[in-house]
Design a protein around this motif. Structure first.
Motif, PDB file in Angstrom:
ATOM      1  N   SER A  64       0.811  -1.216   0.000  1.00 42.13           N
ATOM      2  CA  SER A  64       0.000   0.000   0.000  1.00 42.13           C
ATOM      3  C   SER A  64       0.848   1.272   0.000  1.00 42.13           C
ATOM      4  O   SER A  64       1.970   1.290   0.497  1.00 42.13           O
ATOM      5  CB  SER A  64      -0.901   0.014   1.232  1.00 42.13           C
ATOM      6  N   ALA A  65       0.281   2.342  -0.538  1.00 46.36           N
ATOM      7  CA  ALA A  65       0.944   3.646  -0.519  1.00 46.36           C
ATOM      8  C   ALA A  65       1.007   4.162   0.914  1.00 46.36           C
ATOM      9  O   ALA A  65       0.203   3.758   1.768  1.00 46.36           O
ATOM     10  CB  ALA A  65       0.168   4.615  -1.403  1.00 46.36           C
ATOM     11  N   ALA A  66       1.946   5.054   1.180  1.00 50.04           N
ATOM     12  CA  ALA A  66       2.111   5.603   2.532  1.00 50.04           C
ATOM     13  C   ALA A  66       0.801   6.207   3.026  1.00 50.04           C
ATOM     14  O   ALA A  66       0.119   6.924   2.292  1.00 50.04           O
ATOM     15  CB  ALA A  66       3.206   6.652   2.512  1.00 50.04           C
ATOM     16  N   GLY A  67       0.432   5.889   4.271  1.00 51.54           N
ATOM     17  CA  GLY A  67      -0.797   6.428   4.854  1.00 51.54           C
ATOM     18  C   GLY A  67      -2.004   5.544   4.625  1.00 51.54           C
ATOM     19  O   GLY A  67      -3.039   5.724   5.270  1.00 51.54           O
ATOM     20  N   PHE A  68      -1.879   4.603   3.706  1.00 48.06           N
ATOM     21  CA  PHE A  68      -2.999   3.714   3.390  1.00 48.06           C
ATOM     22  C   PHE A  68      -2.749   2.318   3.959  1.00 48.06           C
ATOM     23  O   PHE A  68      -1.603   1.890   4.109  1.00 48.06           O
ATOM     24  CB  PHE A  68      -3.209   3.599   1.879  1.00 48.06           C
TER      25      PHE A  68
END
Ligand SMILES: [Zn+2]
Length: 667
Positions: free
Chosen positions: A84-88
């Motif tokens: 996942s992308a950062a923050g997700f």
């Protein structure tokens, strides 16, 4: 109707998130409206963005009320799972499939450790597949950006019109089935080529710029949730082979949307690597596309980064695919991918059994040696257009008014025509006894419509139609081949407004219109547009090679662009094409120094004495795609194999119709 359902589903997600305020932007993939063949693989993903500073992600999933276990995402719930992308946070099931036909409900919960989890659901469908209509092979001719007017223009110019009747028909116009397709993507009424092609090859809508995947917040675009391509599905279940032929750079959206899974169509290094890495070159029939023929431009991605004309870069590559993705799609470890800018991809293709051709002469020689696999890379970026390739051939045949400067300047003096590439591809693929899927793209119909270079766009429709002729001849002889001709979308609002009055010599003698901006002052070049009766019947001299001797004839057909960008119009064919965006940097610099205009038509020097036309879309330097329906033509020897394409259909329907006429118990 379909777009409306998606909008309602998204609205439901947003309101649920707001009510709990614990995880925003929760998304369940596949979205409502997704459709699959029985057994067709796809990834499921539940993802959301943290509202807390130190989130603890959790998720559950049910299919028709029964719990299903994730294959990744739960092991590291604190920040991200490496996918996942950062923050997700995201939870995945890779390589899922459903055999049972009919509607199915996916229900998921997602939380970030604060408040109650958010519940989301999506309604998906598994289609019914019939017993087939005697079709073993499929050829999809994809005229990128080709609307009805592009077809008409090619017919008027190459066949002529007398007393109201066309003097002949294009090959694509002689096919018995004719229908219309909507062209929308998952997130817009106006698609780009990535979802435009992928909807035919996956049965599902993708988001603009994406191919073979559903949208997701992932760390690398190649980790996005996949949906299996037609070629992969048929290779895995029946052992079919795949062929991809294009006049574009082979990394481009249309060719890649037959075999490559990526959330960003511009990542050429990873895209071209994946063509080979997931081709199943050793025919295990457990995974992969079955790619056996790959031809077009784009040699820049196949050369090690140290080569001057290489475009290989770490930023457009991908490292090891997630372990559960490899497992779910049964990919061998060596297909995982690596950041390898120094890779010699041509050599790797050859090691996998592909004969390699770099120009027309070597293509002829390789085909004569009866290869079972064929790689053809005929330019560093996009191949040149038909108008410039034909001019070079006439020059070499002794025609003093022709020129080979353009192909020489592109370091590709001996490029094949699309019909010759199609013939070569069929020569290789006809030996595939389990059948094949061949996609042939006429790429520059779109690219030159973007440039508002009417003559180069029309020349490429003529070239594309010759390739269709080759495909139809094969299909008529073979008897088990379905031929489809369509487009991914229309480009430029191409319209045939009339014809030139006053002659070309008169046009050339007019004073410059470059400074005429007062609406009350009629530019001289506007007054030569003959509309209605004054258009008459444009007549061109067609040479034995099938192309006009010149596009600049007295009474020439004039083209307007309803979806235009800012430009000057002087109605004459530019001597040189614009620089293509898909060109290695070093070559683009060379071409600029030789006077090739950038691909911003307003800067085009040859048109600068024309009158200024203001584009409608602010900030758009080129003409744009439109949301207009596109024609689809169909042929098969058995009428029940082409009849399903008659009528007005969703673009995604094409995939299921192809599967239906191939059937579950065919050859
Ligand atoms: Zn386009």
């Amino acid at each position: 109707m379909r777009t409306f359902r998606i909008a309602v589903a998204l609205a439901a997600v947003v309101s649920a998130a707001a009510a709990h305020a614990d995880a925003t932007q929760v998304r369940l993939i596949p979205p409502t409206g997704a459709r699959f063949l029985p057994g067709q693989k796809f990834d499921i993903r539940v993802e959301g963005k943290a509202s807390a500073t130190s989130p603890s992600y959790s998720a559950t999933l049910k299919l028709d009320g029964r719990p299903v276990a994730f294959t990744s995402g739960s092991s590291d719930p604190v920040n991200t799972d490496g996918i996942s992308a950062a923050g997700f946070g995201g939870f995945n099931i890779r390589g899922f499939s459903i055999e049972k036909q009919g509607k199915h409900t996916l229900t998921a919960t997602f939380g970030d450790g604060t408040g109650a989890p958010v519940t989301v659901s999506s309604e998906i469908e598994v289609a019914k597949v019939g017993h087939g209509q005697g079709v073993k092979n499929v050829i999809i001719f994809l005229g990128d950006g080709m609307g009805a007017a592009h077809r008409t223009a090619a017919r008027i110019i190459s066949k002529g019109v007398t007393a109201g009747d066309p003097d002949g028909w294009l090959a694509m116009e002689q096919m018995p089935g004719l229908g219309l397709l909507s062209t929308h993507s998952l997130n817009s009424v106006v698609t780009d080529s990535a979802p435009g092609m992928a909807c035919y090859t996956t049965g599902n809508h993708a988001q603009n710029g994406q191919e073979g995947v559903f949208p997701a917040q992932v760390k690398n675009f190649f980790y996005a949730p996949r949906v299996e391509y037609l070629g992969h599905y048929l290779h895995r279940t029946r052992g079919t082979a795949l062929g991809i032929v294009t006049t574009a750079d082979i990394e481009d959206a249309t060719p890649a949307a037959n075999a490559v899974f990526t959330g960003d169509r511009n990542l050429g290094t990873g895209i071209c690597d994946q063509y080979l890495d997931e081709s199943d070159a050793s025919d295990t029939l457990r995974f992969g596309s079955g790619l056996r023929v790959l031809m077009g431009g784009g040699r820049r991605w196949f050369l090690p980064a140290t080569n001057t004309f290489s475009s290989r870069a770490a930023a457009s590559d991908y490292d090891r695919l997630p372990a559960d993705l490899l497992a779910g799609w049964q990919l061998p470890a060596k297909a995982a991918g690596a950041v390898d800018t120094g890779r010699d991809l041509i050599s790797d293709f050859q090691s996998a059994g592909f004969a390699y051709a770099s120009d027309k002469s070597t293509l002829d020689a390789q085909v004569a040696a009866e290869p079972s696999r064929l790689l053809g890379l005929f330019a560093y970026g996009n191949m040149n257009v038909a108008l410039d390739k034909i001019s070079a051939r006439r020059f070499r045949a002794g025609n003093a008014t022709a020129s080979d400067t353009v192909v020489q300047d592109h370091h590709a003096p001996d490029q094949p025509m699309l019909d010759e590439m199609t013939k070569a591809a069929l020569h290789v693929l006809k030996h595939e006894r389990r059948g094949f899927v061949l996609m042939v793209e006429g790429a520059h119909i779109d690219k030159q419509s973007h440039q508002m270079d009417a003559e180069r766009a029309i020349g490429d429709v003529i070239e594309f139609d010759k390739a269709i002729g080759v495909g139809l001849e094969f299909a008529k002889h073979d008897g088990e081949t379905l031929v489809l001709v369509t487009a991914d979308h229309e480009c430029s609002g191409f319209s045939l407004i009339g014809a030139l009055t006053g002659g070309v010599a008169g046009l050339r003698a007019l004073p410059s219109d470059a400074t005429v901006l007062d609406p009350a002052a009629v530019p001289a070049r506007q007054s030569v547009v003959g509309t209605y009766d004054a258009a008459g019947f444009p007549a061109y001299s067609i040479q034995p090679d099938g192309y006009p001797a010149s596009y600049d004839v007295d009474g020439k057909l004039l083209v307007g662009f309803g979806a235009n960008g800012d430009r000057f119009e002087n109605w004459l064919t530019p001597a040189k094409p614009s620089r293509e965006s898909l060109t290695p940097t070093a070559l683009a610099t060379e071409l600029a120094s030789k006077g090739y205009a950038s691909n911003t038509p307003i800067t085009r020097p040859e048109k600068a004495n024309g009158f200024f036309v203001r584009g409608q879309a602010v900030g758009r330097a080129q003409a744009v795609h439109t949301a207009t329906d596109v024609p689809i033509s169909a042929y098969a020897r058995n009428p029940f194999a082409w009849l399903p394409f008659v009528g007005v259909h969703r673009n995604t329907d094409v995939f299921f119709k192809i599967a239906d006429v191939i059937g579950t118990d065919g050859n």
